[in-house]
Design a protein around this motif. Structure first.
Motif, PDB file in Angstrom:
ATOM      1  N   ALA A  26      42.737  37.654 -11.095  1.00  0.00           N
ATOM      2  CA  ALA A  26      42.883  36.308 -10.520  1.00  0.00           C
ATOM      3  C   ALA A  26      42.981  35.241 -11.607  1.00  0.00           C
ATOM      4  O   ALA A  26      43.129  34.058 -11.300  1.00  0.00           O
ATOM      5  CB  ALA A  26      41.709  36.006  -9.588  1.00  0.00           C
ATOM      6  N   ARG A  90      36.145  29.025  -5.844  1.00  0.00           N
ATOM      7  CA  ARG A  90      37.067  29.917  -5.155  1.00  0.00           C
ATOM      8  C   ARG A  90      36.459  31.309  -5.024  1.00  0.00           C
ATOM      9  O   ARG A  90      35.939  31.848  -5.988  1.00  0.00           O
ATOM     10  CB  ARG A  90      38.374  30.003  -5.937  1.00  0.00           C
ATOM     11  N   VAL A  92      37.583  34.965  -4.378  1.00  0.00           N
ATOM     12  CA  VAL A  92      38.860  35.674  -4.501  1.00  0.00           C
ATOM     13  C   VAL A  92      39.205  36.512  -3.268  1.00  0.00           C
ATOM     14  O   VAL A  92      40.270  36.329  -2.674  1.00  0.00           O
ATOM     15  CB  VAL A  92      38.876  36.553  -5.773  1.00  0.00           C
ATOM     16  N   THR A  93      38.334  37.433  -2.853  1.00  0.00           N
ATOM     17  CA  THR A  93      38.700  38.323  -1.745  1.00  0.00           C
ATOM     18  C   THR A  93      38.593  37.641  -0.387  1.00  0.00           C
ATOM     19  O   THR A  93      39.286  38.023   0.552  1.00  0.00           O
ATOM     20  CB  THR A  93      37.844  39.607  -1.717  1.00  0.00           C
ATOM     21  N   ASP A  94      37.715  36.647  -0.271  1.00  0.00           N
ATOM     22  CA  ASP A  94      37.574  35.929   1.005  1.00  0.00           C
ATOM     23  C   ASP A  94      38.656  34.872   1.191  1.00  0.00           C
ATOM     24  O   ASP A  94      38.864  34.386   2.301  1.00  0.00           O
ATOM     25  CB  ASP A  94      36.202  35.232   1.078  1.00  0.00           C
ATOM     26  N   GLY A  95      39.322  34.497   0.108  1.00  0.00           N
ATOM     27  CA  GLY A  95      40.346  33.463   0.186  1.00  0.00           C
ATOM     28  C   GLY A  95      39.770  32.090   0.481  1.00  0.00           C
ATOM     29  O   GLY A  95      40.453  31.232   1.025  1.00  0.00           O
ATOM     30  N   THR A  97      37.985  28.419  -0.590  1.00  0.00           N
ATOM     31  CA  THR A  97      38.017  27.445  -1.675  1.00  0.00           C
ATOM     32  C   THR A  97      37.337  26.165  -1.196  1.00  0.00           C
ATOM     33  O   THR A  97      37.195  25.952   0.007  1.00  0.00           O
ATOM     34  CB  THR A  97      39.471  27.168  -2.118  1.00  0.00           C
TER      35      THR A  97
END
Length: 184
Positions: A26, A90, A92-95, A97
């Motif tokens: 990422a 942020r 990453v896997t949950d999307g 922010t």
């Protein structure tokens, strides 16, 4: 602007590599990792170092929201502190922010579910231990030395035999011998 990652595993036996790989993919330029630290703890050495390292305009990234913590109030306070400092967040896997009202609302909801998951896990563990105790089973590691061997250790010690030698005779460590000599 720097992309800074934070990873955490709850036990020292767990491997954070999956998190590290995802954070690197990422774009994380630097990753702080806590090993063997529960997400329910507010004091975490690497998280504290990470928070000190972050500057205005940076983005703090985690693999999954629950890696930041399992206590909803604490995580939301952390995210609020980051926002006040001009630092974005942020997952990453949950999307997830912190950008926009919907992102903040989703973070709050996801944290509530992460805390619920942890609390349910604790309840199940306690219930399992209680059920085992009701059936006469005791939790924990099995004894290395039985009562007869413990009595034998005390007898050998009384004869002046050294603790390391007693351990060799009984097939256990010196620490185990000391534990049974002290009456445990």
């Amino acid at each position: 602007m720097a992309l800074i990652g934070y990873a955490r595993v709850s036990t020292t036996e767990q491997d954070p590599q999956l998190q590290l790989d995802a954070l690197k993919a990422a774009g994380a330029e630097r990753i702080f990792t806590d090993h063997g630290v529960s997400g329910s703890k507010t004091e975490r050495p690497e998280l504290d170092a990470c928070l000190d390292h972050l500057r205005k305009g940076d983005v703090l990234m985690v693999w999954k929201l629950d890696r930041l913590g399992r206590n909803t109030v604490h995580v939301l306070q952390l995210i609020e502190e980051l926002t006040e400092r001009g630092i974005k967040f942020r997952s990453v896997t949950d999307g997830l922010t912190t950008e926009g009202a919907m992102g903040k609302a989703m973070l709050t909801i996801m944290m509530a579910f992460a805390e619920l998951e942890r609390n349910v896990m604790i309840e199940r563990t306690k219930a399992g231990l209680a059920a085992a105790a009701a059936n006469g089973r005791k939790g924990g590691r099995p004894r290395k030395v039985d009562d007869a061997d413990a009595a034998k250790a005390r007898e050998l010690k009384g004869k002046g035999i050294s603790v390391p030698d007693i351990g060799k005779m009984l097939g256990c460590s010196r620490a185990t011998v000391y534990r049974y000599l002290s009456g445990e």
